[in-house]
Design a protein around this motif. Structure first.
Motif, PDB file in Angstrom:
ATOM      1  N   SER A  16       4.338 -54.547   3.929  1.00 31.87           N
ATOM      2  CA  SER A  16       4.454 -55.004   2.540  1.00 31.87           C
ATOM      3  C   SER A  16       5.919 -54.993   2.144  1.00 31.87           C
ATOM      4  CB  SER A  16       3.634 -54.099   1.624  1.00 31.87           C
ATOM      5  OG  SER A  16       4.078 -52.766   1.732  1.00 31.87           O
ATOM      6  N   LYS A  17       6.194 -55.488   0.942  1.00 28.61           N
ATOM      7  CA  LYS A  17       7.577 -55.532   0.483  1.00 28.61           C
ATOM      8  C   LYS A  17       8.093 -54.116   0.251  1.00 28.61           C
ATOM      9  CE  LYS A  17       7.952 -60.152  -1.349  1.00 28.61           C
ATOM     10  NZ  LYS A  17       7.004 -60.694  -0.477  1.00 28.61           N
ATOM     11  N   SER A  18       9.344 -53.910   0.651  1.00 30.46           N
ATOM     12  CA  SER A  18       9.943 -52.579   0.607  1.00 30.46           C
ATOM     13  C   SER A  18      10.929 -52.460  -0.539  1.00 30.46           C
ATOM     14  CB  SER A  18      10.663 -52.318   1.928  1.00 30.46           C
ATOM     15  OG  SER A  18      11.398 -51.127   1.868  1.00 30.46           O
TER      16      SER A  18
ATOM     17  N   VAL B 190      15.135 -57.752   1.262  1.00 28.90           N
ATOM     18  CA  VAL B 190      14.033 -56.920   0.762  1.00 28.90           C
ATOM     19  C   VAL B 190      13.082 -57.747  -0.082  1.00 28.90           C
ATOM     20  CG1 VAL B 190      13.479 -55.013  -0.795  1.00 28.90           C
ATOM     21  CG2 VAL B 190      15.339 -54.788   0.811  1.00 28.90           C
ATOM     22  N   ASN B 191      13.620 -58.703  -0.841  1.00 33.19           N
ATOM     23  CA  ASN B 191      12.786 -59.508  -1.733  1.00 33.19           C
ATOM     24  C   ASN B 191      11.974 -60.560  -0.994  1.00 33.19           C
ATOM     25  OD1 ASN B 191      13.984 -58.082  -3.819  1.00 33.19           O
ATOM     26  ND2 ASN B 191      15.626 -59.568  -4.043  1.00 33.19           N
ATOM     27  N   LYS B 192      12.356 -60.876   0.239  1.00 33.39           N
ATOM     28  CA  LYS B 192      11.710 -61.962   0.963  1.00 33.39           C
ATOM     29  C   LYS B 192      10.785 -61.503   2.092  1.00 33.39           C
ATOM     30  CE  LYS B 192      15.974 -64.321   0.972  1.00 33.39           C
ATOM     31  NZ  LYS B 192      16.882 -65.072   1.788  1.00 33.39           N
TER      32      LYS B 192
ATOM     33  N   ASN C 257       8.493 -58.661   4.395  1.00 31.85           N
ATOM     34  CA  ASN C 257       7.663 -57.464   4.332  1.00 31.85           C
ATOM     35  C   ASN C 257       8.160 -56.466   5.373  1.00 31.85           C
ATOM     36  OD1 ASN C 257       6.056 -58.581   2.352  1.00 31.85           O
ATOM     37  ND2 ASN C 257       4.611 -59.428   3.812  1.00 31.85           N
ATOM     38  N   THR C 258       9.005 -55.519   4.947  1.00 31.96           N
ATOM     39  CA  THR C 258       9.575 -54.570   5.910  1.00 31.96           C
ATOM     40  C   THR C 258       8.939 -53.186   5.822  1.00 31.96           C
ATOM     41  OG1 THR C 258      11.346 -54.080   4.358  1.00 31.96           O
ATOM     42  CG2 THR C 258      11.810 -55.707   6.062  1.00 31.96           C
ATOM     43  N   LYS C 259       8.305 -52.857   4.714  1.00 29.22           N
ATOM     44  CA  LYS C 259       7.656 -51.547   4.583  1.00 29.22           C
ATOM     45  C   LYS C 259       6.402 -51.536   5.453  1.00 29.22           C
ATOM     46  CE  LYS C 259       5.451 -48.562   1.161  1.00 29.22           C
ATOM     47  NZ  LYS C 259       5.156 -48.414  -0.275  1.00 29.22           N
TER      48      LYS C 259
ATOM     49  N   GLU D 261       9.807 -46.974   5.147  1.00 30.08           N
ATOM     50  CA  GLU D 261      10.561 -48.097   4.606  1.00 30.08           C
ATOM     51  C   GLU D 261      12.068 -47.834   4.660  1.00 30.08           C
ATOM     52  OE1 GLU D 261       9.925 -48.766   0.380  1.00 30.08           O
ATOM     53  OE2 GLU D 261       9.226 -46.713   0.146  1.00 30.08           O
TER      54      GLU D 261
ATOM     55  N   GLN E 160      11.059 -54.632  10.061  1.00 34.80           N
ATOM     56  CA  GLN E 160       9.664 -54.196  10.153  1.00 34.80           C
ATOM     57  C   GLN E 160       9.430 -53.440  11.459  1.00 34.80           C
ATOM     58  OE1 GLN E 160       5.733 -56.597  10.814  1.00 34.80           O
ATOM     59  NE2 GLN E 160       6.505 -57.061   8.761  1.00 34.80           N
TER      60      GLN E 160
END
Length: 138
Positions: free
Chosen positions: A20-22, A30-32, A34-36, A76, A81
C-alpha cells in the motif's frame, strides 16, 4: 530447541503480503508507488508450527496478533517495495525466534559467607559511628 530451526522453515505459502502507499522516505515516489508492505500470518492455521509453538506465539506476541489470531507485521522504512518486503520477512522470522526461545530457569543463589560478613561489619561500623555521635556532650 524449537527456535533453532525457525529460519530453516519455509512459511512463504502461509503468509499473505500486501502493498500500500507509504508515508516513509521517497519524495514524490511515495505518492505514486505502493511501497509499504504488510505481512499477515494466520498463527493457528499454520501447518509448519506445532500446537505448543502456536500457543507460545499467541501468548508472547499478543500485542502484534489481532482477534482473528493473525500476526500483522508492517514495513515502510525503505524506498522500494522489495526492500520493505525483505525487511518484513526478516522481522517475521526474528519475532518467531524470540517468541519460541525458551527462557532459562533462574537458579536461587545465596550470598557468600564473606559477603554476609562484610555487610554485617559495615552495619556494625555505621552503628558505632552513630552511637559515638549520641554520646558527645555539647
Amino acid at each position: 530447541m524449537m527456535s533453532d530451526k525457525v529460519y530453516e522453515r519455509d512459511f512463504s505459502g502461509e503468509w499473505e503480503i500486501t502493498a500500500s502507499k507509504s508515508g516513509g522516505p521517497g519524495g514524490q515516489n511515495v505518492n505514486k508507488v505502493n511501497t509499504k508492505v504488510t505481512l499477515r500470518f494466520d498463527v493457528l492455521a499454520s501447518q509448519r508450527l506445532s500446537e505448543a509453538e502456536k500457543a507460545l506465539i499467541v501468548d508472547k506476541l499478543a500485542n502484534k496478533i489481532n482477534n482473528n489470531n493473525i500476526l500483522i507485521i508492517t514495513s515502510e522504512a525503505g524506498r522500494s517495495q522489495l526492500k520493505n518486503k525483505e525487511e518484513a520477512i526478516g522481522k517475521f522470522y526474528d519475532l518467531l525466534k524470540r517468541a519460541l526461545k525458551v527462557k532459562k530457569k533462574r537458579k536461587a543463589t545465596k550470598p557468600s559467607k564473606s559477603a554476609v560478613e562484610k555487610r554485617l561489619k559495615a552495619k556494625q561500623k555505621q552503628s558505632e559511628k552513630k552511637q559515638h555521635r549520641q554520646n558527645k556532650d555539647f
